[in-house]
Design a protein around this motif. Structure first.
Motif, PDB file in Angstrom:
ATOM      1  N   ILE A  70       0.825  -1.199   0.000  1.00 10.26           N
ATOM      2  CA  ILE A  70       0.000   0.000   0.000  1.00 10.26           C
ATOM      3  C   ILE A  70       0.860   1.250   0.000  1.00 10.26           C
ATOM      4  O   ILE A  70       0.608   2.203  -0.728  1.00 10.26           O
ATOM      5  N   ALA A  71       1.927   1.212   0.815  1.00  7.30           N
ATOM      6  CA  ALA A  71       2.845   2.353   0.853  1.00  7.30           C
ATOM      7  C   ALA A  71       3.415   2.603  -0.545  1.00  7.30           C
ATOM      8  O   ALA A  71       3.520   3.748  -0.986  1.00  7.30           O
ATOM      9  N   LEU A  72       3.744   1.515  -1.233  1.00  9.22           N
ATOM     10  CA  LEU A  72       4.305   1.643  -2.587  1.00  9.22           C
ATOM     11  C   LEU A  72       3.288   2.283  -3.517  1.00  9.22           C
ATOM     12  O   LEU A  72       3.604   3.218  -4.262  1.00  9.22           O
ATOM     13  N   TYR A  73       2.035   1.804  -3.457  1.00  9.97           N
ATOM     14  CA  TYR A  73       0.994   2.364  -4.313  1.00  9.97           C
ATOM     15  C   TYR A  73       0.774   3.846  -4.014  1.00  9.97           C
ATOM     16  O   TYR A  73       0.573   4.648  -4.918  1.00  9.97           O
ATOM     17  N   ARG A  74       0.813   4.162  -2.709  1.00 11.78           N
ATOM     18  CA  ARG A  74       0.630   5.568  -2.342  1.00 11.78           C
ATOM     19  C   ARG A  74       1.725   6.426  -2.938  1.00 11.78           C
ATOM     20  O   ARG A  74       1.479   7.503  -3.481  1.00 11.78           O
ATOM     21  N   LEU A  75       2.948   5.912  -2.853  1.00 12.42           N
ATOM     22  CA  LEU A  75       4.088   6.632  -3.409  1.00 12.42           C
ATOM     23  C   LEU A  75       3.888   6.827  -4.908  1.00 12.42           C
ATOM     24  O   LEU A  75       4.086   7.920  -5.445  1.00 12.42           O
ATOM     25  N   LEU A  76       3.451   5.750  -5.581  1.00 12.22           N
ATOM     26  CA  LEU A  76       3.199   5.836  -7.020  1.00 12.22           C
ATOM     27  C   LEU A  76       2.108   6.860  -7.308  1.00 12.22           C
ATOM     28  O   LEU A  76       2.208   7.625  -8.269  1.00 12.22           O
ATOM     29  N   ALA A  77       1.061   6.859  -6.455  1.00 19.21           N
ATOM     30  CA  ALA A  77      -0.058   7.780  -6.668  1.00 19.21           C
ATOM     31  C   ALA A  77       0.402   9.229  -6.571  1.00 19.21           C
ATOM     32  O   ALA A  77      -0.218  10.130  -7.123  1.00 19.21           O
ATOM     33  N   VAL A  78       1.486   9.473  -5.833  1.00 17.16           N
ATOM     34  CA  VAL A  78       2.031  10.830  -5.770  1.00 17.16           C
ATOM     35  C   VAL A  78       2.981  11.065  -6.927  1.00 17.16           C
ATOM     36  O   VAL A  78       2.919  12.085  -7.620  1.00 17.16           O
ATOM     37  N   LEU A  79       3.888  10.100  -7.168  1.00 16.05           N
ATOM     38  CA  LEU A  79       4.972  10.318  -8.118  1.00 16.05           C
ATOM     39  C   LEU A  79       4.510  10.314  -9.576  1.00 16.05           C
ATOM     40  O   LEU A  79       4.973  11.135 -10.361  1.00 16.05           O
ATOM     41  N   ALA A  94      -8.107   0.354  -3.156  1.00 18.44           N
ATOM     42  CA  ALA A  94      -8.057   1.749  -3.603  1.00 18.44           C
ATOM     43  C   ALA A  94      -8.345   2.683  -2.429  1.00 18.44           C
ATOM     44  O   ALA A  94      -7.706   3.731  -2.265  1.00 18.44           O
ATOM     45  N   ALA A  95      -9.300   2.280  -1.570  1.00 19.83           N
ATOM     46  CA  ALA A  95      -9.633   3.115  -0.428  1.00 19.83           C
ATOM     47  C   ALA A  95      -8.421   3.286   0.479  1.00 19.83           C
ATOM     48  O   ALA A  95      -8.101   4.387   0.921  1.00 19.83           O
ATOM     49  N   GLU A  96      -7.726   2.168   0.733  1.00 16.54           N
ATOM     50  CA  GLU A  96      -6.560   2.247   1.621  1.00 16.54           C
ATOM     51  C   GLU A  96      -5.487   3.155   1.038  1.00 16.54           C
ATOM     52  O   GLU A  96      -4.817   3.888   1.750  1.00 16.54           O
TER      53      GLU A  96
END
Lengths: 249, 267, 264
Positions: free
Chosen positions: A3-12, C98-100
């Motif tokens: 999830i942390a990786l996806y979040r990073l991707l969602a920003v980058l 996606a929510a997380e």
């Protein structure tokens, strides 16, 4: 971890896309400089210290508004919780409060309090305090009656009961109020600076905008966003730790 | 139970009427009871009969509408008298304190010195089997363990009268039986007078020296039954024939009352 | 005598409990009048004069032009907020992963002083209607999305198990279980989105517009025209408070379907 990786991707990813669009002059620097430029600009602003006074001013006013709203909010909330009639009277005000454009009162504050820091602090305070009161009330409402009885059995006085039983029980709700108060204090103070004031980050952004000085404006906007998000995330983390221990998930 | 034992708690003509915007609700009484010092007294009744209100009145948590309650020969006022401890049905643990701090919460607000607090804490932890959980938080404990913490918190105050308001109501049947055994041990070890409010007939029949049966609302005492158990007893008595006879007797008295309590207008 | 006054006090209490909003308004008007006496005519207008001035403004066509301008911008912004907020909230609410990933961004978006973003909006859209609409929508979309997402994740899992046991299709589960169960919370989000969109639209007009109530307010601030400042503020507060009260009543009805709508 994923999830942390996806979040990073969602920003980058959007940033990278923006960077390419800006470099290709698809978006002109007059509209938006490339993200890398903004970041360099932010570094320059911090290094040179041109805006240190403005940053300090804004943070001081936000801090003042925040501390005032938390202290006044918790005390008022605790007092109103006991005064049922007053609460019934104020409940409609609380529920419509955030529908009212508080900024509209700002000019009045300037006329009453002058052009110093007081109007900005007051706007931040007014936005923040009601969420603190409402959270305190919700928290005190959540205290199970059995804890009140327990306090009586342990022969605690009313003040001691509030201090050592009800407020600690309500702490998670109070924390929500504190988080909202921080956000509202930021929104209020910076908004007030932006609308009409001669100091602070909000004013500097407006000034840079009026002079079409994107090299200052965008870094300062980024700075505000970073400060607000950092404060919010640290509070989230702290709250999460507190809740984990109490098992409130 | 020794009938020569002096009277510890006495209720005379106690009634409770709740007044609200919707009208008056006669919840309780008139009730006359005497509890003897060191006695284990249980009150059973159908749901909504005012059992808990009775306990609140004795603990001075709510004033009676009429009548008087005396504890150790003195009329009770409007604060919980010294020497009275209460255990509630709901989880009354403080979620922000660990087990040890929960147990000593009241003690730390009394003029008791540190070593004494520590001694009483250790004693209570041991008596309730909580030694290994002193630093755990309530959220990490089962319902039964949390109720032990609440009982321990009451015990460290060294009460002479322990009031229990359906203390095992939220627990499963096996845990209830075991907690009943522990309650009997505590009762013998402390010599305190115990008043147990419960809706469980078997619980009352197994634990108490005397069981008072209450009517549907407004709650009155229908009859007081002597169980005649020896002081040294435990949950094994559920297998002796007298236990069945006492439970059956209680149910005969309660059946009509419970049906009445189930009618919608009584709720 | 004392008995009569005690009975009077009890009657008074009961009347206040029955109509808290009415007494709140009376109380606020009194405070306003007292504040006027304290700070004087340079800063405030007394309540009655403000109302009369506002009534005067409401008889001019020019003022209605400003109202129409603000109203148009607001309605479009609100529509965008609700549609986009619902879409984002439902998309995330139906997809745990996606929510997380995205929930922290939404929450961060809520805590940021959006006014700081205003210059960016102006640079993208230029001065005029689109900028106002965009600014209003920026304010409104986040709370609608957050409330919708929370509403979806707050639906008790047992309802989905029941739906599965009744062999409902995925679409049927969304339509007949998820949405009705989540509706009260979603509605709360829309109510809050309403307020914030209005504030955002007005703020947008204050800086990036030549028309509308926000523009009127900003010019009045520049000219220190207390009469206009106070009348426009009063109008905005009245509209916001009235609509919010109506939405709140509907909100309560959604939460307690058993209470008849006539109940106080």
């Amino acid at each position: 971890m994923r999830i942390a990786l996806y979040r990073l991707l969602a920003v980058l990813l959007p940033l990278a896309l923006l960077e390419i669009l800006c470099r290709d002059r698809f978006i002109t620097p007059l509209t938006l400089p490339a993200p890398s430029q903004i970041l360099l600009g932010l570094w320059a602003v911090i290094e040179k210290g041109t805006f240190n006074a403005a940053i300090l001013k804004t943070l001081t006013n936000v801090g003042l508004a925040f501390v005032l709203s938390v202290v006044v909010g918790i005390t008022t909330g605790a007092a109103i919780h006991r005064a049922r009639l007053l609460r019934a009277l104020l409940e409609p005000l609380f529920s419509t409060y955030y529908a009212i454009p508080i900024y509209a009162f700002y000019p009045l504050f300037i006329v009453v309090f002058g052009l110093g820091d007081a109007p900005q602090v007051l706007i931040g305070f007014m936005l923040a305090v009601v969420s603190m009161i409402v959270s305190t009330l919700a928290g005190l409402d959540s205290v199970p009656p059995v804890l009140g009885k327990t306090a009586l059995v342990l022969q605690l006085g009313p003040v001691e009961t509030v201090r050592s039983v009800t407020l600690p029980y309500a702490a998670p709700y109070l924390f929500t109020g504190v988080k909202l108060a921080v956000a509202y204090a930021f929104i209020g103070v910076i908004g007030a600076e932006f609308i009409m004031s001669g100091t602070g980050l909000g004013y500097e952004i407006r000034f840079a905008y009026d002079n079409l000085d994107n090299n200052v404006m965008y870094p300062l906007i980024l700075l505000i966003l970073l400060i607000a998000i950092t404060v919010n995330m640290s509070l989230d983390r702290w709250e999460w730790r507190l809740r984990a221990r109490r098992g409130h998930g | 139970m020794d009938p020569q034992s002096p009277i510890h708690v006495s209720l005379r003509g106690v009634t409770k009427v709740f007044v609200s915007g919707l009208g008056r609700t006669h919840a309780l009484g008139p009730i006359d009871i005497d509890l003897r010092r060191g006695e284990f007294f249980a009150v059973v009744g159908p749901s909504g009969c005012g059992k808990s209100t009775l306990l609140d009145v004795i603990a001075a948590l709510t004033p009676p509408s009429q009548g008087a309650v005396t504890f150790e020969g003195r009329p009770i006022g409007n604060t919980v008298p010294d020497g009275v401890g209460v255990v509630f049905q709901e989880n009354a643990c403080f979620p922000w304190l660990n087990v040890a701090d929960n147990i000593t919460f009241g003690l730390r607000r009394q003029p008791v010195d540190k070593t004494e607090i520590e001694q009483r804490l250790q004693y209570a932890l041991q008596l309730m089997g909580l030694q290994d959980f002193a630093h755990a938080f309530p959220s990490q404990l089962s319902g039964g363990m949390r109720q032990r913490v609440c009982i321990a918190r009451t015990l460290v105050m060294q009460p002479r009268l322990i009031l229990l308001d359906e203390p095992f109501g939220a627990l499963d049947q096996q845990t209830r039986l075991l907690m009943g055994d522990e309650l009997l041990r505590i009762w013998r070890a402390t010599g305190a007078t115990v008043l147990l409010i419960t809706h469980a007939l078997d619980e009352a029949a197994m634990l108490a020296d005397r069981v008072a049966v209450m009517s549907a609302r407004p709650g009155r005492i229908l009859e007081v039954i002597e169980t005649g158990w020896p002081r040294e007893r435990d949950s094994q008595i559920v297998s002796v024939p007298e236990f069945g006879a006492i439970t059956a007797r209680l149910w005969t008295l309660l059946r009509a009352q419970s049906m009445q309590a189930l009618r919608p207008e009584a709720v | 005598m004392a008995l009569a006054s005690a009975a009077g006090a009890r009657m008074m209490r009961r009347t206040i409990y029955a109509h808290p909003s009415l007494f709140l308004v009376i109380g606020l008007l009194c405070l306003w009048q007292i504040a006027f006496w304290l700070v004087g005519r340079d800063a405030l207008l007394p309540p009655l004069e403000t109302i009369l001035y506002l009534a005067g403004l409401l008889q001019t066509a020019r003022f209605w032009g400003h109202i129409a301008e603000t109203g148009t911008a607001f309605v479009i912004a609100l529509a965008i907020s609700v549609v986009a907020g619902l879409a984002i909230g439902l998309a995330l609410g139906l997809n745990r992963m996606a929510a997380e990933v995205f929930e922290p961004f939404l929450l961060a978006g809520n805590s940021v002083p959006k006014i700081a973003l205003y210059p960016i909006v102006l640079l993208i859209f230029g001065i005029g209607m689109p900028a106002k609409i965009a600014f209003g929508a920026i304010h409104g979309v986040v709370p609608v999305a957050i409330f919708t997402l929370t509403a979806c994740s707050n639906v008790p899992p047992i309802l989905f198990r029941a739906a599965a046991a009744m062999r409902l299709t995925r679409w049927d589960t969304i339509r007949s279980v998820l949405l009705p169960a989540a509706l009260p919370d979603i509605f709360s989000g829309i109510r809050i989105g309403f307020s914030l969109t209005l504030i955002g639209t007005i703020l947008g007009e204050m800086f990036g517009s030549q028309r509308g109530l926000g523009y009127l307010l900003m010019t009045a601030i520049g000219l220190q025209n207390i009469q206009v400042i106070m009348s426009v503020t009063l109008l905005l507060v009245l509209v916001a408070a009235t609509v919010n009260t109506l939405l709140l009543a509907q909100d309560r009805r959604l939460r307690n379907p058993a209470t008849p709508s006539q109940a106080p």
